[in-house]
Scaffold this motif. Structure first.
Motif, short mmCIF file in Angstrom:
data_model
loop_
_atom_site.label_atom_id
_atom_site.label_comp_id
_atom_site.label_asym_id
_atom_site.label_seq_id
_atom_site.Cartn_x
_atom_site.Cartn_y
_atom_site.Cartn_z
N MET A 229 -79.50 26.40 -12.80
CA MET A 229 -79.92 25.49 -11.75
C MET A 229 -81.19 26.04 -11.12
O MET A 229 -81.26 27.22 -10.80
N PRO A 230 -82.22 25.19 -10.92
CA PRO A 230 -83.47 25.68 -10.33
C PRO A 230 -83.28 26.06 -8.87
O PRO A 230 -82.38 25.52 -8.19
N PRO A 231 -84.09 26.97 -8.38
CA PRO A 231 -83.97 27.36 -6.96
C PRO A 231 -84.30 26.19 -6.04
O PRO A 231 -85.05 25.30 -6.40
N GLN A 232 -83.72 26.22 -4.86
CA GLN A 232 -83.96 25.18 -3.87
C GLN A 232 -85.00 25.64 -2.87
O GLN A 232 -85.12 26.83 -2.59
N TYR A 233 -85.71 24.67 -2.31
CA TYR A 233 -86.58 24.97 -1.18
C TYR A 233 -85.69 25.24 0.02
O TYR A 233 -84.56 24.74 0.11
N ALA A 234 -86.20 26.02 0.96
CA ALA A 234 -85.43 26.38 2.15
C ALA A 234 -84.97 25.14 2.91
O ALA A 234 -83.82 25.08 3.36
N TYR A 235 -85.84 24.14 3.04
CA TYR A 235 -85.45 22.95 3.80
C TYR A 235 -84.30 22.21 3.13
O TYR A 235 -83.44 21.66 3.80
N GLN A 236 -84.25 22.22 1.79
CA GLN A 236 -83.15 21.57 1.07
C GLN A 236 -81.84 22.30 1.33
O GLN A 236 -80.81 21.68 1.59
N ARG A 237 -81.89 23.61 1.28
CA ARG A 237 -80.70 24.43 1.49
C ARG A 237 -80.13 24.21 2.89
O ARG A 237 -78.93 24.00 3.07
N VAL A 238 -81.00 24.23 3.89
CA VAL A 238 -80.55 24.07 5.28
C VAL A 238 -80.05 22.64 5.51
O VAL A 238 -79.00 22.44 6.12
N ALA A 239 -80.78 21.66 5.02
CA ALA A 239 -80.36 20.26 5.19
C ALA A 239 -79.01 20.02 4.54
O ALA A 239 -78.13 19.39 5.15
N GLU A 240 -78.80 20.51 3.33
CA GLU A 240 -77.52 20.32 2.65
C GLU A 240 -76.38 20.98 3.43
O GLU A 240 -75.30 20.42 3.53
N ASP A 241 -76.64 22.15 3.98
CA ASP A 241 -75.60 22.83 4.75
C ASP A 241 -75.26 22.04 6.00
O ASP A 241 -74.08 21.84 6.31
N LEU A 242 -76.27 21.55 6.71
CA LEU A 242 -76.00 20.77 7.93
C LEU A 242 -75.30 19.46 7.60
O LEU A 242 -74.40 19.02 8.33
N ILE A 243 -75.66 18.82 6.49
CA ILE A 243 -74.99 17.59 6.08
C ILE A 243 -73.52 17.85 5.82
O ILE A 243 -72.65 17.09 6.26
N LYS A 244 -73.22 18.94 5.12
CA LYS A 244 -71.82 19.30 4.86
C LYS A 244 -71.07 19.55 6.17
O LYS A 244 -69.92 19.15 6.33
N ARG A 245 -71.73 20.20 7.11
CA ARG A 245 -71.11 20.51 8.39
C ARG A 245 -70.86 19.24 9.20
O ARG A 245 -69.85 19.12 9.89
N ILE A 246 -71.78 18.28 9.11
CA ILE A 246 -71.60 16.99 9.79
C ILE A 246 -70.44 16.24 9.14
O ILE A 246 -69.55 15.73 9.83
N GLN A 247 -70.44 16.18 7.81
CA GLN A 247 -69.40 15.43 7.09
C GLN A 247 -68.01 16.05 7.26
O GLN A 247 -67.02 15.34 7.24
#
Length: 76
Positions: free
Chosen positions: A1-19
């Motif tokens: 899997m290719p590395p993620q940009y920092a903004y993608q990593r943080v956004a995905e984490d916050l989305i999971k936390r919201i959901q």
């Protein structure tokens, strides 16, 4: 899997936390400074994360008050 940009990593984490309900509808998200400290990212990255969440219909900004999870956030 290719590395993620920092903004993608943080956004995905916050989305999971919201959901998951950690940040329920109406909850205030961490500030830009708090995101920068928690995730060790720049303010540019934090701003981009907030933009992504807003574009996905998950949050709304209240000038001078912060960023909040929308009452009718998708996935809630």
């Amino acid at each position: 899997m290719p590395p993620q940009y920092a903004y993608q990593r943080v956004a995905e984490d916050l989305i999971k936390r919201i959901q998951s309900g950690e940040f329920p509808p109406g909850a205030r998200l961490p500030s830009r400074a708090e995101l920068c400290e928690q995730y060790e990212v720049s303010s540019f990255v934090a701003d981009r994360v907030f933009l992504i969440l807003k574009m996905q219909g998950l949050t709304e900004s209240l000038p001078g008050a912060g960023v909040y999870v929308k009452e009718s956030a998708p996935g809630q």
